[in-house]
Design a protein around this motif. Structure first.
Motif, short mmCIF file in Angstrom:
data_model
loop_
_atom_site.label_atom_id
_atom_site.label_comp_id
_atom_site.label_asym_id
_atom_site.label_seq_id
_atom_site.Cartn_x
_atom_site.Cartn_y
_atom_site.Cartn_z
N ALA A 363 0.85 -1.21 0.00
CA ALA A 363 0.00 0.00 0.00
C ALA A 363 0.88 1.25 0.00
CB ALA A 363 -0.91 -0.01 1.22
N ALA A 364 1.93 1.24 0.83
CA ALA A 364 2.83 2.41 0.91
C ALA A 364 3.53 2.64 -0.43
CB ALA A 364 3.85 2.20 2.02
N LEU A 365 3.82 1.53 -1.12
CA LEU A 365 4.53 1.60 -2.40
C LEU A 365 3.63 2.23 -3.47
CD1 LEU A 365 7.37 0.62 -3.07
CD2 LEU A 365 6.39 -1.51 -3.90
N VAL A 366 2.38 1.76 -3.53
CA VAL A 366 1.48 2.23 -4.58
C VAL A 366 1.06 3.69 -4.32
CG1 VAL A 366 -0.79 1.50 -3.68
CG2 VAL A 366 -0.32 1.35 -6.13
N GLU A 367 1.12 4.10 -3.04
CA GLU A 367 0.78 5.50 -2.72
C GLU A 367 2.00 6.41 -2.81
OE1 GLU A 367 -0.96 5.12 1.16
OE2 GLU A 367 -2.57 3.82 0.39
N GLY A 368 3.18 5.83 -3.04
CA GLY A 368 4.38 6.65 -3.19
C GLY A 368 5.04 7.03 -1.87
N ARG A 369 4.57 6.41 -0.74
CA ARG A 369 5.18 6.75 0.57
C ARG A 369 6.55 6.08 0.74
NH1 ARG A 369 2.04 4.48 4.35
NH2 ARG A 369 0.38 3.71 3.01
N ILE A 370 6.78 4.95 0.03
CA ILE A 370 8.13 4.37 0.01
C ILE A 370 8.81 4.92 -1.24
CG2 ILE A 370 9.47 2.23 -0.31
CD1 ILE A 370 7.24 0.75 1.21
N GLN A 371 9.94 5.60 -1.04
CA GLN A 371 10.60 6.24 -2.19
C GLN A 371 11.63 5.31 -2.85
OE1 GLN A 371 11.30 9.45 0.60
NE2 GLN A 371 10.80 10.92 -1.00
N ILE A 372 12.31 4.51 -2.01
CA ILE A 372 13.31 3.58 -2.56
C ILE A 372 13.04 2.19 -1.98
CG2 ILE A 372 15.76 2.97 -2.64
CD1 ILE A 372 16.41 5.97 -2.50
N LEU A 373 12.94 1.21 -2.87
CA LEU A 373 12.67 -0.17 -2.43
C LEU A 373 13.86 -1.05 -2.78
CD1 LEU A 373 10.45 -2.10 -1.28
CD2 LEU A 373 9.89 -2.65 -3.65
N VAL A 374 14.27 -1.87 -1.81
CA VAL A 374 15.34 -2.83 -2.04
C VAL A 374 14.69 -4.21 -1.94
CG1 VAL A 374 17.46 -3.81 -1.08
CG2 VAL A 374 17.10 -1.35 -1.04
N GLY A 375 15.12 -5.16 -2.79
CA GLY A 375 14.53 -6.49 -2.65
C GLY A 375 15.13 -7.52 -3.58
N THR A 376 14.53 -8.71 -3.52
CA THR A 376 14.94 -9.78 -4.44
C THR A 376 14.01 -9.69 -5.65
OG1 THR A 376 13.39 -11.20 -3.30
CG2 THR A 376 15.69 -11.33 -2.60
N HIS A 377 13.97 -10.74 -6.49
CA HIS A 377 13.09 -10.69 -7.66
C HIS A 377 11.62 -10.56 -7.26
CE1 HIS A 377 16.60 -12.85 -9.71
NE2 HIS A 377 16.65 -11.57 -9.96
N ALA A 378 11.34 -10.75 -5.96
CA ALA A 378 9.97 -10.62 -5.46
C ALA A 378 9.40 -9.23 -5.76
CB ALA A 378 9.94 -10.85 -3.95
N VAL A 379 10.27 -8.24 -6.00
CA VAL A 379 9.76 -6.88 -6.25
C VAL A 379 9.03 -6.79 -7.59
CG1 VAL A 379 11.54 -5.77 -4.84
CG2 VAL A 379 11.90 -6.00 -7.29
#
Length: 695
Positions: A363-379
């Motif tokens: 939810a935070a990602l789609v609303e733009g509240r997370i600016q940088i995301l780190v992850g595996t291929h799960a992203v």
């Protein structure tokens, strides 16, 4: 768009060739030969001199000889299993032809007493008499013209003989079409290369050993064709990516300046150059497709983070993907302080996020509240949506081929793509693998990185090594101990990680030694890594899981057991795990004597230099291209003719030629462009053909 009619005969079933039936076609398929075209691209690897000699007397035996003889007496088989013999005489001396299991009157028919024949085969001395066992050829004098003076020798498989191979190649050559040339005429004239059909004929009809080397004009021409078709495919992929709607992300410096002000050191010239190249790409409305290549410890993380900040400054988001969870968590640790300096929101998403926690992040990602995301291929799973994704960074690219990059683009994302690799790659290979990308190279070490002292230690000095380690642990330092296998194997005498862990734990005490290897559950692996990073364990016994990216500044000793069985690039990667802090660091290469020549050369190169690019060139020279990056998972094409080690310079020429052709003729509609389309069909570059069609 369908295959040009001129190529139909080369793409017919193999059984359409004279002398090839269904059974033979099955044998051929084992060596990757399924149509006449494949036979044309299966070149001889050596040759046999079959020039006619007057006599075998002067020949240095054993050797292949070809002489005209008069057939003498036949000596029949005396007892079961013994051979039949036929005496023959050339101009000066008598010798024997020997045959096992000769049936009926076969020999009488082939070698009638009193008649003349040409025989060719390997002659050797047996019991003081010269003999040829099962001659390769027995011909009448009037058939002498059928025997080439220099006979090509082809690679074979079960069920395919030299004679069958030669006949099949001859049948395929009879179908050779004359094709319009796709090579730049100036290049062809400068190199003195023959036309395509002439080059194929010449490559299958060598007249001496010099015609078999990669530098021979016909082979060079054919190798170039293969590289050019490959580079044309990559150039088309690059053009299609750039045609895809990009978005200009303009840097304001708002966040970057905060990070630079907080750094305790000045970025290197190479880092600043890479910042500028990436920011310029992101600021244009074409999609970025760039490779950031840097040796161990050259500061790629900072460059990547600055690129992510450009995306955030432009009002968007950035994502950084790593191949494993350990690495993703490590990026998180490395980037978190920088994100705090900048004042941006950084989060991690891996396969381990479940339920409410995952839902909250999405939810935070789609609303733009997370600016940088780190992850595996799960992203990139279906339910992961971004508010405004501007930049995707893929770490450790050699696990990800061109096809995956194109897939990333095909998700309809207009995001710029930056790929990072810590594996220095020789230029010819980097062009083969990343020819569709622009490249930024970090070739300087940040200030304060101390050189790592590398020493070779025989396995017999194990106790000394443990003593050295005990002292280091007492001084508060940490060490890695890398083993080649996870469990002891009966067949191969390699100390396993499990076994070494037990022994070292007994020597140092329960809580001092940790263990991490690829077969452990992810949670256990992460816990063991976390204990080591936090300094709770002092010695970490590991397999090569730690080869990529693990960052523990306090670890200053790296012991690599059975170092002689590792590849050069792998050893260099492992050594790069130490020398990251202020302490003097050591890498001990433990080997099992005696050392083979190759292993000795590998370990010596490692002791001499820390320059990853020099190490990679040496590795390529020693191991060849396929092994170097593990062709299977590397996205590196399998070339049938081109030799990436010995024709390396051709790759760069092929790349600039392909890019220039597409720049001058984007639709490949000119006469040379049309010829290049035929080449793409000939080289089975179907993906490129789809790109032209779509374009």
């Amino acid at each position: 768009m369908s295959r040009p009619a001129v190529l139909f005969p080369l793409f017919a079933e193999l059984e359409t060739l004279e002398g090839v039936g269904a059974k033979t076609a099955k044998h051929f398929a084992q060596m990757g030969v399924e149509k006449p075209r494949d036979l044309l691209f299966t070149l001889p690897h050596s040759g046999v001199d079959r020039r006619l000699l007057p006599t075998i007397r002067a020949a240095q035996l054993p050797a292949v000889v070809t002489v005209e003889v008069e057939v003498g007496a036949h000596v029949p088989v005396r007892r079961k299993g013994a051979p039949a013999k036929v005496f023959v005489r050339d101009a000066e001396t008598e010798f024997q032809l020997v045959f096992f299991h000769a049936r009926g009157d076969f020999l009488q028919k082939q070698l009638p007493t009193g008649q003349r024949r040409i025989v060719s085969g390997k002659a050797e001395i047996f019991d003081g008499i010269a003999q040829i066992v099962h001659p390769d050829h027995v011909l009448r004098p009037e058939e002498a013209g059928e025997l080439p003076a220099f006979e090509p020798v082809y690679p074979l498989t079960a069920g395919v003989t030299q004679r069958l191979m030669q006949k099949s190649v001859a049948a395929a050559l009879a179908r050779l079409p004359e094709l319009a040339d796709w090579i730049d005429p100036a290049l062809k004239a400068r190199e003195g290369w023959p036309g395509w059909a002439a080059a194929v004929r010449a490559a299958h009809a060598p007249s001496h050993l010099a015609d078999l080397i990669p530098e021979a004009p016909a082979r060079q021409r054919l190798g170039y064709d293969e590289l050019f078709a490959h580079q044309l495919t990559l150039a088309l992929a690059r053009a299609s990516l750039r045609r895809g709607k990009g978005r200009a992300s303009h840097a304001t410096g708002r966040y970057q300046l905060k990070v630079l002000a907080a750094l305790p050191y000045q970025p290197t010239g190479a880092q600043e150059r890479a910042f500028r190249e990436i920011a310029a790409d992101m600021g244009s409305d074409k999609r970025m497709s760039r490779l950031l290549q840097g040796d161990v410890g050259s500061g790629k993380t900072l460059v990547a983070f600055m690129a992510l900040l450009v995306a955030v400054e432009a009002g968007g988001q950035g994502v950084m993907m790593a191949p494993t969870e350990i690495l993703a968590r490590q990026h998180l640790e490395g980037l978190r302080p920088l994100a705090e300096d900048a004042g941006v929101v950084l989060e991690i998403l891996t396969g381990r996020d479940k339920g409410a926690e995952r839902a909250a992040k999405l939810a935070a990602l789609v609303e733009g509240r997370i600016q940088i995301l780190v992850g595996t291929h799960a992203v990139f799973q279906k339910d992961v949506a971004f508010h405004d994704l501007r930049l995707a960074i893929v770490d450790e690219q050699h696990r990800f081929g061109v096809a995956q990059r194109m897939e990333l683009g095909a998700k309809g994302l207009t995001a710029d793509v930056l790929v990072m690799t810590a594996t220095p790659i020789p230029r010819s290979l980097s062009l083969a693998q990343y020819g569709d990308m622009d490249v930024s190279v970090l070739d300087e070490k940040p200030p304060g990185r101390k050189p790592v002292k590398t020493a070779l230690v025989s396995a017999g000095r194990y106790d000394e090594v443990v003593g050295h380690l005990r002292q280091a642990v007492a001084e508060g330092r940490q060490a890695y101990w890398v083993c080649p296998l996870v469990e002891e194997s009966e067949v191969v005498d390699l100390t396993s990680a499990e076994e070494r862990f037990k022994i070292l734990r007994a020597a140092f005490g329960e809580a001092v030694v940790g263990l991490v290897h690829g077969q452990m559950a992810a949670a256990d692996k992460d816990a063991a890594m976390a204990d080591f990073v936090a300094g709770r364990t002092k010695v970490l016994v590991a397999t090569t899981v730690i080869e990529v990216g693990v960052n523990v500044p306090n670890a200053s000793i790296m012991v690599i057991e059975r170092a002689e069985i590792f590849g050069l690039a792998q050893l260099h990667q492992l050594r790069g795990r130490v020398g990251r802090g202020s302490a003097e660091s050591t890498c001990l290469l433990m080997y099992q004597p005696p050392l083979g020549e190759g292993a000795e050369r590998r370990l010596s190169i490692l002791r001499e230099t820390e320059d990853g690019f020099r190490i990679a060139e040496e590795d390529l020279a020693m191991r060849g291209a396929g092994d170097l990056i593990g062709t299977a998972q590397s996205g590196l094409p399998k070339f049938r003719i081109a030799d990436l080690e010995r024709q390396a310079a051709l790759m760069a020429v092929a790349q600039s030629d392909a890019r220039k052709l597409l720049h001058d003729d984007p639709g490949l509609t000119s006469p040379r462009g049309q010829a290049a389309r035929v080449l793409l069909w000939l080289m089975e570059q179907d993906r490129a053909i789809r790109l032209i069609t779509v374009g």
